[in-house]
Design a protein around this motif. Sequence first.
Motif, PDB file in Angstrom:
ATOM      1  N   LEU A   1      65.120  78.260  46.855  1.00 45.80           N
ATOM      2  CA  LEU A   1      66.057  77.149  46.898  1.00 45.80           C
ATOM      3  C   LEU A   1      65.833  76.410  48.206  1.00 45.80           C
ATOM      4  O   LEU A   1      65.571  77.026  49.234  1.00 45.80           O
ATOM      5  N   ILE A   2      65.945  75.087  48.165  1.00 47.41           N
ATOM      6  CA  ILE A   2      65.872  74.282  49.382  1.00 47.41           C
ATOM      7  C   ILE A   2      67.250  73.687  49.640  1.00 47.41           C
ATOM      8  O   ILE A   2      67.779  72.936  48.816  1.00 47.41           O
ATOM      9  N   ILE A   3      67.821  74.041  50.781  1.00 52.04           N
ATOM     10  CA  ILE A   3      69.138  73.543  51.168  1.00 52.04           C
ATOM     11  C   ILE A   3      68.949  72.395  52.146  1.00 52.04           C
ATOM     12  O   ILE A   3      68.334  72.564  53.203  1.00 52.04           O
ATOM     13  N   LYS A   4      69.469  71.254  51.784  1.00 49.86           N
ATOM     14  CA  LYS A   4      69.364  70.078  52.654  1.00 49.86           C
ATOM     15  C   LYS A   4      70.731  69.796  53.260  1.00 49.86           C
ATOM     16  O   LYS A   4      71.744  69.758  52.552  1.00 49.86           O
ATOM     17  N   LEU A   5      70.764  69.612  54.573  1.00 50.22           N
ATOM     18  CA  LEU A   5      72.022  69.364  55.266  1.00 50.22           C
ATOM     19  C   LEU A   5      72.351  67.877  55.301  1.00 50.22           C
ATOM     20  O   LEU A   5      71.487  67.013  55.116  1.00 50.22           O
ATOM     21  N   LYS A   6      73.608  67.593  55.560  1.00 46.99           N
ATOM     22  CA  LYS A   6      74.064  66.206  55.653  1.00 46.99           C
ATOM     23  C   LYS A   6      73.512  65.548  56.912  1.00 46.99           C
ATOM     24  O   LYS A   6      73.159  66.219  57.882  1.00 46.99           O
ATOM     25  N   GLU A   7      73.443  64.224  56.882  1.00 48.63           N
ATOM     26  CA  GLU A   7      73.051  63.471  58.081  1.00 48.63           C
ATOM     27  C   GLU A   7      74.062  63.755  59.197  1.00 48.63           C
ATOM     28  O   GLU A   7      75.248  63.957  58.922  1.00 48.63           O
ATOM     29  N   PRO A   8      73.598  63.772  60.441  1.00 51.97           N
ATOM     30  CA  PRO A   8      72.243  63.469  60.938  1.00 51.97           C
ATOM     31  C   PRO A   8      71.308  64.683  60.981  1.00 51.97           C
ATOM     32  O   PRO A   8      70.262  64.609  61.599  1.00 51.97           O
ATOM     33  N   ASN A   9      71.688  65.776  60.309  1.00 49.53           N
ATOM     34  CA  ASN A   9      70.831  66.971  60.288  1.00 49.53           C
ATOM     35  C   ASN A   9      70.019  67.063  58.990  1.00 49.53           C
ATOM     36  O   ASN A   9      69.548  68.135  58.626  1.00 49.53           O
ATOM     37  N   HIS A  10      69.849  65.917  58.310  1.00 55.37           N
ATOM     38  CA  HIS A  10      69.215  65.911  56.996  1.00 55.37           C
ATOM     39  C   HIS A  10      67.734  66.287  57.029  1.00 55.37           C
ATOM     40  O   HIS A  10      67.162  66.635  56.001  1.00 55.37           O
ATOM     41  N   LYS A  11      67.123  66.211  58.204  1.00 61.61           N
ATOM     42  CA  LYS A  11      65.705  66.590  58.294  1.00 61.61           C
ATOM     43  C   LYS A  11      65.517  68.109  58.276  1.00 61.61           C
ATOM     44  O   LYS A  11      64.395  68.587  58.123  1.00 61.61           O
ATOM     45  N   LEU A  12      66.612  68.836  58.444  1.00 65.65           N
ATOM     46  CA  LEU A  12      66.537  70.293  58.368  1.00 65.65           C
ATOM     47  C   LEU A  12      66.609  70.721  56.903  1.00 65.65           C
ATOM     48  O   LEU A  12      67.649  70.602  56.262  1.00 65.65           O
ATOM     49  N   GLU A  13      65.488  71.182  56.353  1.00 62.81           N
ATOM     50  CA  GLU A  13      65.452  71.692  54.989  1.00 62.81           C
ATOM     51  C   GLU A  13      65.283  73.202  55.071  1.00 62.81           C
ATOM     52  O   GLU A  13      64.262  73.698  55.548  1.00 62.81           O
ATOM     53  N   ILE A  14      66.271  73.929  54.615  1.00 61.80           N
ATOM     54  CA  ILE A  14      66.353  75.374  54.815  1.00 61.80           C
ATOM     55  C   ILE A  14      66.080  76.082  53.489  1.00 61.80           C
ATOM     56  O   ILE A  14      66.731  75.792  52.479  1.00 61.80           O
ATOM     57  N   ASP A  15      65.119  76.985  53.467  1.00 55.54           N
ATOM     58  CA  ASP A  15      64.786  77.673  52.222  1.00 55.54           C
ATOM     59  C   ASP A  15      65.574  78.966  52.081  1.00 55.54           C
ATOM     60  O   ASP A  15      65.949  79.600  53.060  1.00 55.54           O
ATOM     61  N   MET A  16      65.815  79.332  50.826  1.00 60.46           N
ATOM     62  CA  MET A  16      66.527  80.563  50.498  1.00 60.46           C
ATOM     63  C   MET A  16      65.907  81.176  49.253  1.00 60.46           C
ATOM     64  O   MET A  16      65.529  80.459  48.314  1.00 60.46           O
ATOM     65  N   SER A  17      65.800  82.469  49.228  1.00 60.74           N
ATOM     66  CA  SER A  17      65.264  83.176  48.071  1.00 60.74           C
ATOM     67  C   SER A  17      66.158  82.969  46.851  1.00 60.74           C
ATOM     68  O   SER A  17      67.382  82.957  46.958  1.00 60.74           O
ATOM     69  N   ARG A  18      65.526  82.807  45.670  1.00 56.41           N
ATOM     70  CA  ARG A  18      66.306  82.635  44.445  1.00 56.41           C
ATOM     71  C   ARG A  18      67.076  83.896  44.074  1.00 56.41           C
ATOM     72  O   ARG A  18      68.009  83.847  43.278  1.00 56.41           O
ATOM     73  N   LEU A  19      66.707  85.018  44.647  1.00 53.23           N
ATOM     74  CA  LEU A  19      67.445  86.247  44.401  1.00 53.23           C
ATOM     75  C   LEU A  19      68.887  86.121  44.882  1.00 53.23           C
ATOM     76  O   LEU A  19      69.794  86.779  44.374  1.00 53.23           O
ATOM     77  N   LYS A  20      69.080  85.248  45.874  1.00 58.00           N
ATOM     78  CA  LYS A  20      70.421  85.026  46.409  1.00 58.00           C
ATOM     79  C   LYS A  20      71.160  83.915  45.669  1.00 58.00           C
ATOM     80  O   LYS A  20      72.317  83.634  45.989  1.00 58.00           O
ATOM     81  N   SER A  21      70.490  83.290  44.701  1.00 57.86           N
ATOM     82  CA  SER A  21      71.042  82.105  44.042  1.00 57.86           C
ATOM     83  C   SER A  21      72.414  82.325  43.417  1.00 57.86           C
ATOM     84  O   SER A  21      73.346  81.543  43.676  1.00 57.86           O
ATOM     85  N   PRO A  22      72.627  83.369  42.578  1.00 66.64           N
ATOM     86  CA  PRO A  22      73.954  83.543  41.965  1.00 66.64           C
ATOM     87  C   PRO A  22      75.070  83.741  42.993  1.00 66.64           C
ATOM     88  O   PRO A  22      76.138  83.126  42.892  1.00 66.64           O
ATOM     89  N   GLU A  23      74.796  84.578  43.987  1.00 70.63           N
ATOM     90  CA  GLU A  23      75.789  84.829  45.026  1.00 70.63           C
ATOM     91  C   GLU A  23      76.063  83.572  45.849  1.00 70.63           C
ATOM     92  O   GLU A  23      77.208  83.271  46.196  1.00 70.63           O
ATOM     93  N   PHE A  24      74.994  82.829  46.150  1.00 69.48           N
ATOM     94  CA  PHE A  24      75.129  81.614  46.949  1.00 69.48           C
ATOM     95  C   PHE A  24      75.930  80.556  46.192  1.00 69.48           C
ATOM     96  O   PHE A  24      76.788  79.884  46.764  1.00 69.48           O
ATOM     97  N   LYS A  25      75.647  80.420  44.902  1.00 67.03           N
ATOM     98  CA  LYS A  25      76.382  79.437  44.096  1.00 67.03           C
ATOM     99  C   LYS A  25      77.863  79.793  44.020  1.00 67.03           C
ATOM    100  O   LYS A  25      78.725  78.920  44.102  1.00 67.03           O
ATOM    101  N   LYS A  26      78.142  81.076  43.876  1.00 66.97           N
ATOM    102  CA  LYS A  26      79.532  81.526  43.844  1.00 66.97           C
ATOM    103  C   LYS A  26      80.220  81.245  45.175  1.00 66.97           C
ATOM    104  O   LYS A  26      81.387  80.869  45.212  1.00 66.97           O
ATOM    105  N   TRP A  27      79.478  81.416  46.275  1.00 71.55           N
ATOM    106  CA  TRP A  27      80.021  81.147  47.605  1.00 71.55           C
ATOM    107  C   TRP A  27      80.385  79.664  47.767  1.00 71.55           C
ATOM    108  O   TRP A  27      81.405  79.318  48.359  1.00 71.55           O
ATOM    109  N   MET A  28      79.540  78.783  47.199  1.00 71.82           N
ATOM    110  CA  MET A  28      79.787  77.340  47.301  1.00 71.82           C
ATOM    111  C   MET A  28      80.878  76.874  46.355  1.00 71.82           C
ATOM    112  O   MET A  28      81.599  75.923  46.653  1.00 71.82           O
ATOM    113  N   ASP A  29      80.970  77.499  45.186  1.00 71.55           N
ATOM    114  CA  ASP A  29      81.887  77.037  44.127  1.00 71.55           C
ATOM    115  C   ASP A  29      83.258  77.638  44.319  1.00 71.55           C
ATOM    116  O   ASP A  29      83.636  78.634  43.717  1.00 71.55           O
ATOM    117  N   ARG A  30      84.073  77.001  45.164  1.00 69.12           N
ATOM    118  CA  ARG A  30      85.409  77.525  45.494  1.00 69.12           C
ATOM    119  C   ARG A  30      86.429  77.098  44.433  1.00 69.12           C
ATOM    120  O   ARG A  30      86.405  75.996  43.964  1.00 69.12           O
TER     121      ARG A  30
END
Length: 256
Positions: A227-256
Amino acid sequence: MKAVIIEDEEIIAKVLENKIKKVAPDVDVVHVLPSLKTARKWFGENAEPDLLFMDIQLSDGVSFDIFNDFSLKCPVIFTTAYDEYAIRAFKVNGVDYLLKPVKETELAAAIDKGRKLLGKNEKPPADLAELIKSLANPSGSSKYKEKFIVNVRNQWMPINTKDIACFSKEVLNYIYLMNGEKYMIDYVTLEEVEELLDPRQFCRANRQFIINIEAIQTVKPVENSKLIIKLKEPNHKLEIDMSRLKSPEFKKWMDR
């Protein structure tokens, strides 16, 4: 002159005690405290010493927390394993920061500063008092760290944790603020930082980044099971990668 050492590494504490005896024979180390827990107990039962040597990162927390519970007036000499140039930026009149392993010449100079403060019966400088005040949490409403200290033009400045977009492990550890500003922080590992943060607010993306949920712009699945996580401006140039193994947990963390 009586002194107390707060240090969780027994060997380092012993070496420091021996160096103190060598450069300042009149300084008597009356106790070595290996943790916040033992320090709280000791200060609750004993009068404060003339001089206090205090490690910053302890096994059970940050040594600044001592000042939340006790109004100590004695001069404090902090010790840390951080970079020498960062340490020089944190010099304060009357107290000192010493780089581990502590040099005898710097130790002698720091003790002399403490001795002069005692001789003049002065309180620690105001900027140290303000720093301690900014780190305190009198209400006890949160167990997570509310502020981090950074150096700006040879001055200490508290940064609200909620204003930090992400923590980054580069050659040293840095924070990026929501407004794009970047500062170095005095922590050796991101693991130490992670333990201080609210897990509902911050997530460990990978070995290099801890991100604030409020700083995330988009999350995009890409090839190589990442997964590529892109931050909001002005930090939008920071593209942070994450393993897809963390995808379900990460999505649950975001989906409040």
